[in-house]
Design an enzyme around this catalytic site. Structure first.
Site, mmCIF file in Angstrom:
data_model
loop_
_atom_site.group_PDB
_atom_site.id
_atom_site.type_symbol
_atom_site.label_atom_id
_atom_site.label_comp_id
_atom_site.label_asym_id
_atom_site.label_seq_id
_atom_site.Cartn_x
_atom_site.Cartn_y
_atom_site.Cartn_z
ATOM 1 N N ARG A 196 -5.471 -4.174 5.699
ATOM 2 C CA ARG A 196 -6.084 -5.472 6.004
ATOM 3 C C ARG A 196 -7.474 -5.615 5.390
ATOM 4 O O ARG A 196 -8.131 -6.646 5.567
ATOM 5 C CB ARG A 196 -6.119 -5.691 7.520
ATOM 6 C CG ARG A 196 -6.752 -4.559 8.302
ATOM 7 C CD ARG A 196 -6.464 -4.684 9.806
ATOM 8 N NE ARG A 196 -6.914 -3.512 10.570
ATOM 9 C CZ ARG A 196 -6.201 -2.414 10.723
ATOM 10 N NH1 ARG A 196 -5.006 -2.304 10.169
ATOM 11 N NH2 ARG A 196 -6.670 -1.407 11.439
ATOM 12 N N LYS A 249 0.839 -1.196 0.000
ATOM 13 C CA LYS A 249 0.000 0.000 0.000
ATOM 14 C C LYS A 249 0.877 1.251 0.000
ATOM 15 O O LYS A 249 0.688 2.157 -0.788
ATOM 16 C CB LYS A 249 -0.940 -0.031 1.207
ATOM 17 C CG LYS A 249 -1.787 1.204 1.329
ATOM 18 C CD LYS A 249 -2.761 1.121 2.493
ATOM 19 C CE LYS A 249 -3.381 2.489 2.737
ATOM 20 N NZ LYS A 249 -4.328 2.502 3.847
HETATM 21 O O1 F6P Z 1 3.023 -3.066 9.765
HETATM 22 C C1 F6P Z 1 1.671 -3.284 9.599
HETATM 23 C C2 F6P Z 1 1.224 -2.881 8.250
HETATM 24 O O2 F6P Z 1 1.217 -1.529 8.180
HETATM 25 C C3 F6P Z 1 -0.142 -3.481 7.936
HETATM 26 O O3 F6P Z 1 -1.171 -2.710 8.418
HETATM 27 C C4 F6P Z 1 -0.082 -3.589 6.455
HETATM 28 O O4 F6P Z 1 -1.063 -4.453 5.969
HETATM 29 C C5 F6P Z 1 1.328 -4.085 6.261
HETATM 30 O O5 F6P Z 1 2.074 -3.391 7.241
HETATM 31 C C6 F6P Z 1 1.910 -3.868 4.902
HETATM 32 O O6 F6P Z 1 1.926 -2.524 4.542
HETATM 33 P P1 F6P Z 1 2.143 -2.098 3.041
HETATM 34 O O7 F6P Z 1 1.054 -2.684 2.227
HETATM 35 O O8 F6P Z 1 2.113 -0.597 3.043
HETATM 36 O O9 F6P Z 1 3.486 -2.625 2.586
#
Ligand code: F6P
Length: 518
Positions: free
Chosen positions: A261, A203
């Site tokens: 999530r 994300k």
């Molecule tokens: O560290 C937790 C988190 O922020 C989760 O909420 C999220 O799903 C995961 O890390 C991965 O984050 P990203 O998709 O930004 O790499």
């Protein structure tokens, strides 16, 4: 919106009084006294039937819990989420994962603010599904590797396994999440650059684990003679600029109004869309959307996510149960417990309310589980005879998709028998063979495991987490608790090379020294 927290309502005080009267509630007596208990405590929802009758709940508790939901403005809070109001207050964001599964046409009367988000979402959805079809048709690509962690891993990994019967032949799907190089290093020798597609799912596109794995994958690709990064790497991210800076030009975006999530339904679902095709992915969205409609439209008393969420609160705050076991009786659902752990514990593992006030009651339970019947031969001993009462949630599927004789009947018989044994117990004069019984469970039943029913099951879980979080008055959509460890890891990593112990606590300094010893 000024909603009271659950413990500040008249219903809460009434529930406390009622709990004193039903402390000794016995499931066996409840069934003996009420021939209609199964009917009254079961609930139909799209694609999911739920038997809640083996729970320590009576009519009065359920009525008071519904009163609590009304006094806490649950329906208004739900409607605010669906309308795109910034209910993720600590980050000032809307929470609109439900929009990702909206049909192509928004219903008349949908809030005006949603239209722009909806149009963007549709354009990306179409582009992503067209790309998924292109990859499916490309026989030269045999391996799809998703590199992501947390919400950028658990959803597609869980769903690709769950929908294995629908997966396109001729392609293998891999999920690399851990920064532990053992994971990627074990996979790479089984791949060839020319036939591998890497999906870098993040994300934020700042997550250290994912970027480290992505860098190593690209190095392996280039060292193996790979040239065409645009064909062999795609990014799934809200941060398209960072992906481009990383060297990836093929991107599918999403938006800050989709929590990590809750992102399976967005571009993060691309590995699943490649696996089951555009039609299958649309069916998953349709199943989730049907559950969204149920959550929005069914009266609270006949609303499955509401009934489950209220039960969660009743168990956590009145019975004092600290844990819930999730027992999927279907091996394809083996990653569902891990998926639900993030969904519930990252959403509701909070110690302060929206105003920053410490909660005077418990929030998220510990979620855990393994597929049945495996769990029966491992930890079910503790569930039957341990000192703690742990409510279970069975998930079973009526029809098998294999043709092996006898297996499915045996599997279903075991699920029923476990739920029955937990409730009925067995008397043996208090000795080692004695089962106290009266141990509660819910039983979720799908007719078949399909994209639609999986979508509905997952949306159901999202909404039940919303219900308890809403009543607890917390923000279920942030995750500040994961930040501190990330900051400290950045400080420690260079010390592993330099040996600098300045300012470290004694234990960390001692361990670091041992790790550096020759
Ligand atoms: O560290 C937790 C988190 O922020 C989760 O909420 C999220 O799903 C995961 O890390 C991965 O984050 P990203 O998709 O930004 O790499």
């Amino acid at each position: 919106m000024n909603r009271p927290r659950c413990d500040q309502t008249p219903a809460w005080a009434l529930l406390q009084q009622h709990f004193q009267q039903v402390r000794g509630f016995d499931l066996r007596e409840a069934f003996a006294a009420d021939a209609q208990r199964f009917e009254r405590f079961s609930q139909k929802a799209p694609h999911v039937f739920a038997d809640l009758s083996k729970n320590r709940i009576d009519d009065q508790a359920e009525a008071l819990l519904l009163q609590l939901a009304r006094e806490c403005g649950l329906a208004e809070h739900r409607d605010a989420m669906f309308a795109g109001e910034p209910i993720n207050a600590t980050e000032g964001r809307a929470v609109l994962h439900t929009l990702l599964r909206a049909p192509d046409e928004l219903p008349p009367g949908a809030p005006a603010g949603l239209a722009a988000h909806h149009a963007e979402m549709l354009a990306t959805r179409e582009a992503m599904l067209a790309y998924a079809e292109q990859v499916r048709a490309d026989a030269a690509i045999t391996d799809v590797v998703n590199i992501g962690i947390g919400g950028s891993d658990l959803g597609p990994k869980m769903a690709v396994a769950a929908l294995d019967d629908f997966v396109v032949p001729g392609k293998r799907f891999h999920f690399v999440s851990n920064v532990d190089g053992h994971e990627l290093a074990a996979l790479l020798p089984r791949l060839k650059p020319a036939s591998t597609l890497f999906l870098i799912a993040s994300k934020t596109f700042t997550t250290a684990e994912t970027l480290t794995n992505a860098r190593s994958a690209r190095r392996w690709f280039e060292q193996g003679g790979g040239r065409d990064v645009a064909r062999h790497f795609a990014a799934l991210t809200t941060n398209v600029a960072a992906a481009r800076a990383f060297g990836i030009t093929t991107s599918f975006g999403f938006w800050d109004w989709v929590g990590g999530r809750y992102s399976l339904w967005s571009a993060i679902g691309l590995p699943l869309a490649i696996a089951i095709g555009a039609q299958g992915f649309r069916a998953l969205l349709a199943g989730a959307h049907a559950m969204d409609r149920h959550f929005c439209e069914a009266p609270l008393a006949a609303n499955l996510p509401v009934r489950l969420g209220l039960l969660d609160l009743w168990y956590r705050n009145f019975h004092g149960f600290t844990s819930r076991n999730i027992a999927p009786y279907h091996s394809a659902l083996r990653y569902v417990p891990a998926y639900l752990q993030q969904l519930e514990m990252e959403s509701n593992g909070k110690r302060v309310d929206l105003r920053g006030q410490a909660l005077p009651f418990g929030s998220s339970p510990v979620l855990w589980g393994e597929p049945g019947t495996n769990g029966q031969h491992a930890f079910f001993q503790m569930l039957h005879q341990g000192t703690d009462v742990i409510p279970l949630e069975f998930v079973a599927v009526r029809q098998a998709s294999h043709a092996l004789d006898g297996h499915h009947a045996q599997l279903l018989a075991n699920a029923l028998a476990q739920a029955q044994a937990l409730m009925l117990g067995k008397s043996d004069a208090g000795g080692h063979r004695h089962f106290t019984g009266n141990r509660p469970s819910s039983f979720l039943l799908l007719d078949r495991l399909t994209p639609e029913s999986l979508g509905a099951l997952i949306a159901l879980q999202e909404h039940r987490v919303f219900v308890s979080g809403s009543l607890w008055g917390i923000n279920s959509f942030d995750q500040w608790g994961v930040e501190l460890g990330k900051v400290l890891a950045r400080d420690i990593e260079p010390r592993l090379a330099s040996g600098d112990l300045a300012g470290l606590d004694g234990s960390t300094a001692g361990l670091l020294t041992r790790l550096r010893a020759a």
